[in-house]
Design an enzyme around this catalytic site. Structure first.
Site, short mmCIF file in Angstrom:
data_model
loop_
_atom_site.label_atom_id
_atom_site.label_comp_id
_atom_site.label_asym_id
_atom_site.label_seq_id
_atom_site.Cartn_x
_atom_site.Cartn_y
_atom_site.Cartn_z
N TYR A 49 52.88 0.53 29.87
CA TYR A 49 53.82 -0.12 30.77
C TYR A 49 54.37 -1.40 30.13
O TYR A 49 53.61 -2.32 29.82
CB TYR A 49 53.17 -0.45 32.11
CG TYR A 49 52.87 0.74 32.98
CD1 TYR A 49 53.40 2.01 32.69
CD2 TYR A 49 52.08 0.62 34.11
CE1 TYR A 49 53.11 3.10 33.50
CE2 TYR A 49 51.80 1.71 34.93
CZ TYR A 49 52.32 2.95 34.61
OH TYR A 49 52.04 4.02 35.42
N HIS A 120 46.18 9.47 31.27
CA HIS A 120 47.55 9.46 31.77
C HIS A 120 48.19 10.85 31.81
O HIS A 120 48.89 11.19 32.77
CB HIS A 120 48.40 8.52 30.90
CG HIS A 120 49.52 7.88 31.62
ND1 HIS A 120 50.13 6.72 31.18
CD2 HIS A 120 50.17 8.20 32.76
CE1 HIS A 120 51.08 6.37 32.02
NE2 HIS A 120 51.14 7.26 32.97
N SER A 150 45.22 11.73 35.57
CA SER A 150 46.55 11.61 36.14
C SER A 150 47.36 12.82 35.68
O SER A 150 47.23 13.24 34.53
CB SER A 150 47.21 10.31 35.67
OG SER A 150 48.51 10.15 36.20
N LEU A 220 57.55 5.60 47.07
CA LEU A 220 58.72 5.02 47.74
C LEU A 220 60.03 5.63 47.24
O LEU A 220 61.11 5.22 47.69
CB LEU A 220 58.75 3.50 47.54
CG LEU A 220 57.66 2.71 48.28
CD1 LEU A 220 57.75 1.23 47.93
CD2 LEU A 220 57.76 2.90 49.78
#
Length: 310
Positions: A49, A120, A150, A220
């Site tokens: 990130y 990940h 993940s 979201l």
């Protein structure tokens, strides 16, 4: 692990390759403070990130707040190697890479351990025996207190668990009212549309049966239902969210998160906005107590899919 929400820190760093500056640190501090004020105490990272700057700026926030580390849980992910001019993007879960990336994350975060380490993405070239061995070693050393994955299917989780000492406790997947393959696949069995879904059938059910927490990234939907529509169908969902929010005396963001939380698998949404105001608008979902009726929940699903269920 606690329920509620997880704050996703992907937006806190810089993706342009520039060094962090005072404005970046101020933005990260404001976002973390807003998350804490909303009651969120779990923070999600990954070594990629912001090319590591998300962890670095979060570490700077921690350094300025004595005692904060003891009040929160930090999870991070490793396994993706971003592409460069000389190398393709790849997945790398070799033992020496996992160990190196974990320690690099710890250094950037300024902490001695991760509360949870997630892999990940699957790396089809590294045997599960090797991956499981390094996860077990890092756990036994106290470097990571829990391990998970993940973007993995039930079959992949089962194969990895055979070689991993500690129990795999979480699976982070893209889940939400916009990305509904995880849900559509459960009801399209024995229909022609089933082959179009692509989500590995049984993964949600496996995680629930094994007590593996489902964490939902993209919860979201980048705001497409709460102020940033991207196609005409988004407006119908936004209108319904607003009506439900008014009825409940809350925000559309909270209702959107309730929709995920109401699933019996115990989905924990990850919210990634850096806006303090938008973080605050999610606070009604922190306790994990969704308040939608059966009809309201299905109404949102049918509206988002733009057609009736089979």
């Amino acid at each position: 692990m606690s329920s509620g929400l997880i704050y996703g820190c992907m937006g806190l760093g810089r993706w342009d390759g520039e060094a962090l500056d005072a404005a970046d640190r101020a933005r990260a501090e404001a976002a973390v403070e807003a998350a804490l004020a909303a009651g969120i105490t779990r923070f999600d990272h990954a070594d990629i990130y912001g090319h590591g700057t998300a962890e670095a700026v979060f570490g700077a926030v921690l350094a300025q707040a004595p005692g904060l580390r003891d009040r929160i849980q930090i999870q991070s992910k490793c396994g993706i190697r971003l592409g460069t001019a000389d190398s393709p993007q790849m997945y790398d879960l070799r033992a020496h890479t996992v160990r190196a990336r974990v320690h690099e994350s710890l250094e950037r975060l300024g902490t001695g351990h991760l509360d949870l380490l997630l892999l990940h993405r699957p790396d089809p070239l590294t045997p599960p025996e090797e991956i499981g061995a390094v996860l077990t070693a890092l756990h036994d050393e106290g470097v990571v207190h829990a391990v998970g994955v993940s973007n993995m299917s039930a079959v992949q989780i089962t194969a990895l668990q055979r070689h991993t000492g500690p129990r795999l406790v979480a699976n982070q997947l893209e889940m939400g009212l916009h990305r509904r393959a995880w849900l559509e696949g459960a009801v399209l069995v024995n229909t022609p549309a089933s082959a179009e879904v692509g989500f590995p059938h049984g993964t949600v059910e496996h995680c629930r049966a094994e007590g593996i927490e489902l964490q939902a990234w993209g919860a979201l939907a980048n705001g497409r239902f709460t102020g940033l529509p991207q196609d005409p169908g988004d407006e119908a969902v936004a209108d319904l969210l607003r009506r439900l929010a008014e009825d409940q005396g809350t925000t559309p963001e909270t209702v959107l998160l309730w929709w995920l939380q109401q699933h019996p698998a115990g989905v924990v949404p990850v919210i990634g906005t850096t806006s303090p105001e938008r973080i605050a608008s999610c606070s009604g979902a922190v306790d994990g107590s969704a308040r939608l009726s059966h009809e309201e929940w299905y109404g949102l699903w049918v509206t988002a899919r733009g057609g009736q269920l089979p």
